[in-house]
Design a protein around this motif. Structure first.
Motif, short mmCIF file in Angstrom:
data_model
loop_
_atom_site.label_atom_id
_atom_site.label_comp_id
_atom_site.label_asym_id
_atom_site.label_seq_id
_atom_site.Cartn_x
_atom_site.Cartn_y
_atom_site.Cartn_z
N UNK A 22 0.81 -1.21 0.00
CA UNK A 22 0.00 0.00 0.00
C UNK A 22 0.85 1.27 0.00
N UNK A 23 1.90 1.27 0.81
CA UNK A 23 2.71 2.48 0.94
C UNK A 23 3.64 2.72 -0.25
N UNK A 24 3.65 1.82 -1.23
CA UNK A 24 4.48 2.01 -2.42
C UNK A 24 3.81 2.91 -3.46
N UNK A 25 2.53 3.22 -3.28
CA UNK A 25 1.88 4.14 -4.22
C UNK A 25 1.89 5.55 -3.62
N UNK A 26 1.78 6.53 -4.48
CA UNK A 26 1.88 7.92 -4.04
C UNK A 26 0.70 8.38 -3.21
N UNK A 27 0.88 9.48 -2.54
CA UNK A 27 -0.14 10.02 -1.63
C UNK A 27 -1.44 10.35 -2.38
N UNK A 28 -1.33 10.81 -3.61
CA UNK A 28 -2.54 11.17 -4.35
C UNK A 28 -3.48 9.99 -4.51
N UNK A 29 -2.96 8.83 -4.86
CA UNK A 29 -3.81 7.64 -5.00
C UNK A 29 -4.17 7.03 -3.64
N UNK A 30 -3.28 7.09 -2.68
CA UNK A 30 -3.63 6.58 -1.35
C UNK A 30 -4.80 7.35 -0.75
N UNK A 31 -4.78 8.66 -0.96
CA UNK A 31 -5.83 9.50 -0.38
C UNK A 31 -7.07 9.62 -1.25
N UNK A 32 -6.92 9.30 -2.53
CA UNK A 32 -8.02 9.52 -3.46
C UNK A 32 -8.74 8.28 -3.92
N UNK A 33 -8.50 7.14 -3.26
CA UNK A 33 -9.10 5.88 -3.71
C UNK A 33 -9.14 4.93 -2.53
N UNK A 34 -10.13 4.06 -2.50
CA UNK A 34 -10.24 3.09 -1.40
C UNK A 34 -9.60 1.78 -1.85
N UNK A 35 -8.45 1.46 -1.27
CA UNK A 35 -7.69 0.27 -1.65
C UNK A 35 -7.93 -0.90 -0.72
N UNK A 36 -8.21 -0.62 0.53
CA UNK A 36 -8.45 -1.65 1.54
C UNK A 36 -9.68 -1.25 2.35
N UNK A 37 -10.55 -2.22 2.60
CA UNK A 37 -11.73 -1.92 3.39
C UNK A 37 -12.29 -3.21 3.98
N UNK A 38 -13.43 -3.09 4.66
CA UNK A 38 -14.03 -4.24 5.34
C UNK A 38 -15.15 -4.88 4.51
N UNK A 39 -15.02 -4.85 3.20
CA UNK A 39 -16.07 -5.36 2.31
C UNK A 39 -16.53 -6.77 2.67
N UNK A 40 -15.61 -7.62 3.06
CA UNK A 40 -15.96 -9.02 3.31
C UNK A 40 -16.75 -9.25 4.58
N UNK A 41 -16.79 -8.27 5.48
CA UNK A 41 -17.55 -8.46 6.73
C UNK A 41 -19.03 -8.68 6.44
N UNK A 42 -19.61 -7.81 5.63
CA UNK A 42 -21.03 -7.96 5.29
C UNK A 42 -21.27 -9.26 4.54
N UNK A 43 -20.35 -9.60 3.64
CA UNK A 43 -20.51 -10.84 2.88
C UNK A 43 -20.54 -12.03 3.83
#
Length: 198
Positions: free
Chosen positions: A168-189
C-alpha cells in the motif's frame, strides 16, 4: 461490462423493480416485459463473468470484456484483477434473490469461500497529517483489498502510472488519499452469507 461502483447491480435491480414492483404499474405491460428480459440477461451475464482460477470459481473483476467476458483494465490504476469491493456488492445482490437458481447458489458459495480465504490481516489504516498510511498491527481488524492479482491472489496497489505494486505504501499520496484500496467489504458478505445459508 462495468461492475465498478455497483453499475451492473444497480441496473439489474432497477430492471427487476420495473418488471415486478407495483410502483411501476403505470408502465405499459410490454415495456415491463422487456425490463424483465433485460434483468434476466444481466443476471446471466453476471454469472458468466465470475472468474475461474485453476478451474475454481472465484469472484469478479471491476470490468469485463463485453464479448469474451474476460477481466479487463479500466483506468490506469484499475487493473484486470479480482475485485474485493465490487464482488461484495455482486454477492449481496445475488443473496437478495428470493428463489436463487442452482447456478446462482453455486456462484454465492464460491464467492463467499473466496472472501473467507483472501483476507488481509495485520494491516491497520490511519490518517496522519492528512494522509492515509498503512501500519503493521497484528491486532488490526481484517480487511480486503480492492484488487487481487490473477492468479496469485496477491493484493494489488496501482498508481496512475499503471505499474502494479504489492504494498500500500508504495503508491503515491494522491492515489492513497483519493481511492479506497483496503476496506471491510468481506464483513457484510460473511455475515449475510451465514444467514443466507440457513
Amino acid at each position: 461490462i462495468t461492475f465498478n461502483d455497483g453499475t451492473m447491480v444497480g441496473l439489474m435491480t432497477f430492471m427487476r423493480d420495473v418488471a415486478s414492483q407495483d410502483t411501476f404499474r403505470f408502465l405499459p405491460a410490454d415495456l415491463r416485459a422487456q425490463a424483465q428480459k433485460a434483468y434476466e440477461r444481466g443476471l446471466d451475464c453476471t454469472l458468466k463473468c465470475q472468474v475461474k482460477v485453476n478451474g475454481c470459481l472465484t469472484v469478479w473483476c471491476a470490468q469485463h470484456d463485453e464479448r469474451t467476458l474476460e477481466p479487463r483494465n479500466a483506468r490506469t490504476f484499475e487493473p484486470a484483477s479480482l475485485s474485493g469491493g465490487e464482488s461484495a456488492g455482486i454477492l449481496e445482490f445475488l443473496m437478495s434473490l428470493p428463489e436463487p437458481s442452482a447456478d446462482v447458489r453455486k456462484a454465492i458459495h464460491a464467492g463467499a469461500q473466496w472472501f473467507s480465504t483472501n483476507q488481509v490481516r495485520g494491516v491497520r489504516l490511519e490518517r496522519r497529517d492528512g494522509e492515509r498510511i498503512a501500519l503493521k498491527d497484528p491486532d488490526a481488524p481484517v480487511l480486503w483489498a480492492r484488487f487481487y492479482e490473477i492468479p496469485t491472489m496477491r493484493p494489488l496497489f496501482v498508481d496512475r502510472d499503471g505499474v502494479p505494486r504489492y504494498e500500500y505504501m508504495e503508491i503515491g499520496a494522491e492515489r492513497r488519499n483519493g481511492y479506497v484500496w483496503l476496506s471491510n467489504w468481506g464483513e457484510d458478505v460473511g455475515r449475510d452469507y451465514a444467514k443466507w445459508k440457513k
